[in-house]
Structure formats: C-alpha cells, structure tokens
Write an enzyme that holds these catalytic residues in place. Structure first.
Site, short mmCIF file in Angstrom:
data_model
loop_
_atom_site.label_atom_id
_atom_site.label_comp_id
_atom_site.label_asym_id
_atom_site.label_seq_id
_atom_site.Cartn_x
_atom_site.Cartn_y
_atom_site.Cartn_z
N THR A 269 0.82 -1.22 0.00
CA THR A 269 0.00 0.00 0.00
C THR A 269 0.85 1.27 0.00
OG1 THR A 269 -0.19 -0.29 2.40
CG2 THR A 269 -2.02 -1.05 1.06
N ARG A 271 4.71 3.53 0.27
CA ARG A 271 5.86 3.71 1.15
C ARG A 271 5.81 5.09 1.79
NH1 ARG A 271 9.67 -0.17 0.42
NH2 ARG A 271 11.34 1.14 1.25
N HIS A 443 15.21 -0.68 -38.31
CA HIS A 443 14.17 -1.68 -38.55
C HIS A 443 14.82 -3.06 -38.63
CE1 HIS A 443 10.58 -3.58 -40.23
NE2 HIS A 443 11.37 -4.16 -41.14
#
Length: 464
Positions: A269, A271, A443
């Site tokens: 939940t 820090r 590419h």
C-alpha cells in the site's frame, strides 16, 4: 576524528550517488550506513532483487507459453526455488560490492552505523560525533503500514515487499493488497510461478496517476495472465490462523462485507519517508504535513547546511529521481549549479509487458486547458513485437496542438522501460513530435512504434 566537507546519511541510490559526485568534485566525503551492505533498500531488498525475480519468472513463462510455438521443444521445466533465491542474492551481492568498490575508488569513508544529527555540522554515529560542513539526508523510505494489518516477515504469512522477496517457498495462493507498482510487479512474479494471485485495491483503477487508457489495457493484460482483481475494496483487517491469512474488506459499491483467504498476504500500500531516529525535530529541521523533509529549490532544509533528497522529500519515490537529486545537491554544495527537471522523470513498471511513462497523461494535459493532440500506435503493427509474442499494448504520445511540442508519452509493450528514454531526451531539448517522426529508426525494432506514434501526431502513422 575527521572533519568532512560533507556527510551523507544513507547509502541508497540517492545517498551513494551524492557521495560519489561530491567526491568527484573535490570534497572530503563520508557516508553513514547501518546496513551490512551499501545500496540501501533499492539494491538490497527492492529494485534489484525484484527485477531478478521478474526476469527469472519471465523466462519460466516463456518456456511454458512460447517455446513450443517457436519450435523449441524441451522437457518439463521446474522451479528450484532455493536456486532462484541464490541467483537473486548473487545479483544483489554483485551490485552492493560494486558500490563498496566505488567508495574506495573515490576515497569516501563509510561510517558504519546509524546516523543522528546532533546539530548543523554534527552527526553522531554510535558513540562518535563527526564534524562536517554539510549534511545530506538520504535515508529513503519504508513500506507504509495499513490499519488493522500486522506485518510479520519472519512468519512469512502477512508480509511487505521485503518479506515477499524472500519467502521460504512458492505459495499456492496470495492476496496482494494494493494495485500499485510494487504489488503488481511481485504479484506478477508469483502468478508466473503458479501461484493463484488476487489483487485487492481500494480505488476503482490500478496504478493511480497513470494514463487512463494505459490503466485499462494493463489490467486487461494482467487479468489474461491469471491475476484476479477486486477493485473498490476497503480492507479492514487481516486474520491469521493455522498458517493461512484471511483478508476482510468492504466493497464500496454496495457496502457489503467480504473475505478472501490465501497462504500469503502481501501488503503493498505504498511507502513513507524513513526519518525516525534522525533527530530532525531537535535539530530544527522543518517537516511537511505528510512527514517529508521540507526543502527549498536547492534541496536545503530549513537549517542551513542540512540538505535532503530522495524518498525523504516530496516527489515521486523513484531511485532515479533520488540519484538526480543526489548529483544536484552535491553540485550545489560544491558551489556549482545543480538541476533536476521534475517534468521529465520517467516511471517504469517491470512486468511483462513493461509499462513506462514520462510527462503529462492525456487527462492531465487536457486539465491544463491547452489544445493537445494524441498520437497512438499499437504494437500489433510492429514486426519485432509480433515476432516476440508481445504485440499487445501501444505507444501513446501527447503533444501541444499549436506548437507540436511533446508533453508526454506512455508505453505499454516490450522494452518500454528502455524506449521511454528517447522521449525523455526529446523533451529535455524541447522537441516537437515531428522531430521524432523525422528521425530514422532502425528496422526491425520495437522503438519504431515510438516513431509511429509521433507520426500519428501529424499526418498519420504508416503501419496502422
């Protein structure tokens, strides 16, 4: 006893980087650290070990899901959890010893123990008070507590992120309280390892603050990977019995009381700053109402000569943000100009696919009232991503509609954490989306998707 130009309290990413930069600038530096190893939470029980487990579990996923598709026929792949943990620890050890080497190379004294600021210019470590011209607080953060939930990492049933990295075995089931970065990363690890993972989140969306389109796609992908989500759930407590835990929560949509049980509950939940025991109040260092150290634009606290950086001060709790502040504070202390561009700090979630972002979300950009344009390109149109079986996700670029200046970028896809830096550099130089669109990209690479999103901000992407 030596007199120093700078004593840094804390040897995490912010602290050790600050110490090294100050030493490079000619200052006599010491760093206070009470752990047996340098590197702070990040290297010891945070970023680095979690990424090792994410990598290992992703390799396992590939053997199960994609090897056969590529004609790679192997026997049954099993997990030796003890060896996986050993690999994780070897990764940690190599990095922490590397910081120790850098301290020696830069002639930084490691003051072993926990530091207390007696006053400006005085830091006590154990029974010794060290004198210094400047102090930098870089003590980081610790997991936030959740009312009604007691974490006991040694017992291995209700754990925080530290405990989740060192479980004695792979649990059959896990409940993750909190759908933020830490919860989703570690939940993803254990789901790949065969654990039945349920994420319980108070809000109606995962990863608060992220671009809304990315949130929805990310949750869909994680759900396809096996994570279950219970959203809009307020956890009231966790009960443990016979080596199992039951999470009690209330669904906000109908106010109904619900339960879910598992072998392990991970409390993720958030820090909070770790500043207890530093003596800040006695030293006169002002704090914010949320418990952070208050600083000015030069990272100096209300007490001249005392600075603070990283998770101890307001802002995103990110290792690289702490590093930037560490370098900047060292520059200021050395009489130079330190700078951190808080508008260009990337954030990354290291699941598969990775999620990365920088700058404004579409929602935040619209809230400024300025006209914007959004260029989006799916990885389904990227040849390299398809060859890697990672064609889910997209690149989303946000630009000013009048100037074409890039305001933000959000990527969910393969290598997102690496690709985001192209946009970070562009934003640092005030680039337009067209500048990225006109830059030749190799590419086949996944990075071509960034160029395509930039093209989509103009006349249109080529491969979509």
């Amino acid at each position: 006893m030596s007199t120093y130009d700078l004593i840094v309290i804390g040897a995490g990413p912010g602290g050790y980087v600050c110490a090294i930069r100050a030493a490079q600038l000619g200052l006599k530096v010491a760093c206070v650290e009470g752990r047996e190893t340098l590197g702070g939470t990040c290297l010891n029980v945070g970023c680095i070990p979690s990424k090792a487990l994410l990598h290992a579990s992703h390799m396992l996923h590939e053997t199960h899901e994609n090897f056969e598709k590529m004609g790679l026929i192997a026997g049954e792949v099993k997990v030796d959890w003890a060896k996986t943990q050993a690999y994780k620890q070897e990764t940690v050890n190599g990095n922490t010893k590397g910081i120790e080497f850098l301290f020696k190379k830069n002639k930084i004294d490691w003051l072993k123990g926990w530091g207390v600021i007696e006053a400006a210019g005085k830091v006590r470590v154990g029974d010794t008070v060290h004198e210094t011209k400047n102090i930098v607080i870089a003590t980081g953060s610790v997991p936030s507590a959740l009312k009604g939930v007691t974490v006991d990492n040694d017992a291995g049933v209700v754990v925080d992120s530290t405990g989740a990295l060192a479980l004695g075995k792979i649990p059959a089931s896990m409940v993750v309280i909190g759908a933020g970065v830490i919860g989703l990363e570690l939940g993803s690890v254990y789901a790949r390892l065969g654990c039945d993972v349920t994420v319980v989140e108070y809000l109606d969306v995962i990863t608060p603050g992220m671009d809304g389109e990315v949130q929805k796609q990310f949750q869909r992908i994680l759900a396809k990977q096996g994570l279950k989500f219970t959203m809009g759930a307020a956890v009231s407590g966790v009960e443990t019995k016979d080596g199992k835990a039951t999470v009690n929560y209330t669904l906000k949509k109908d106010n109904s009381e619900q339960q879910v049980s598992a072998e392990v509950v991970l409390v993720a939940t958030g820090r909070r700053p770790f500043v207890e025991g530093l003596g800040l109040e006695a030293a006169g260092v002002a704090m914010t109402d949320r418990g952070f150290v208050q600083i000015d634009n030069h990272w100096q606290t209300s007490v001249p000569g005392i600075y603070a950086i990283g998770d101890a001060v307001p802002g995103p709790m990110l290792a690289h943000k702490a590093e930037d502040e560490g370098m900047a504070a060292a520059e200021v202390i050395a009489g130079k100009h330190g700078h951190v561009n808080y508008d260009v700090i990337p954030g990354v979630i290291y699941t598969t696919p990775e999620v990365a972002s920088v700058g404004l979300t579409e929602e935040a950009a619209k809230a400024t009232g300025r006209p914007i344009k959004v260029g989006k390109f799916p990885f389904m149109g990227n040849a390299r991503a398809k060859a890697m079986f990672q064609a889910e996700g997209f690149v989303k670029m946000i630009a000013d509609a009048e100037t074409d200046r890039v305001l933000g970028c959000h990527i969910i896809g393969p290598g997102a954490g690496e690709m985001i830096h192209e946009v970070c550099v562009a934003m640092e130089f005030g680039a337009a989306a067209q500048d990225i669109a006109l830059t030749c990209h190799a590419h086949p690479t996944c990075s071509e998707a960034v160029r395509e999103a930039a093209l989509a901000c103009g006349d249109g992407a080529i491969h979509a």
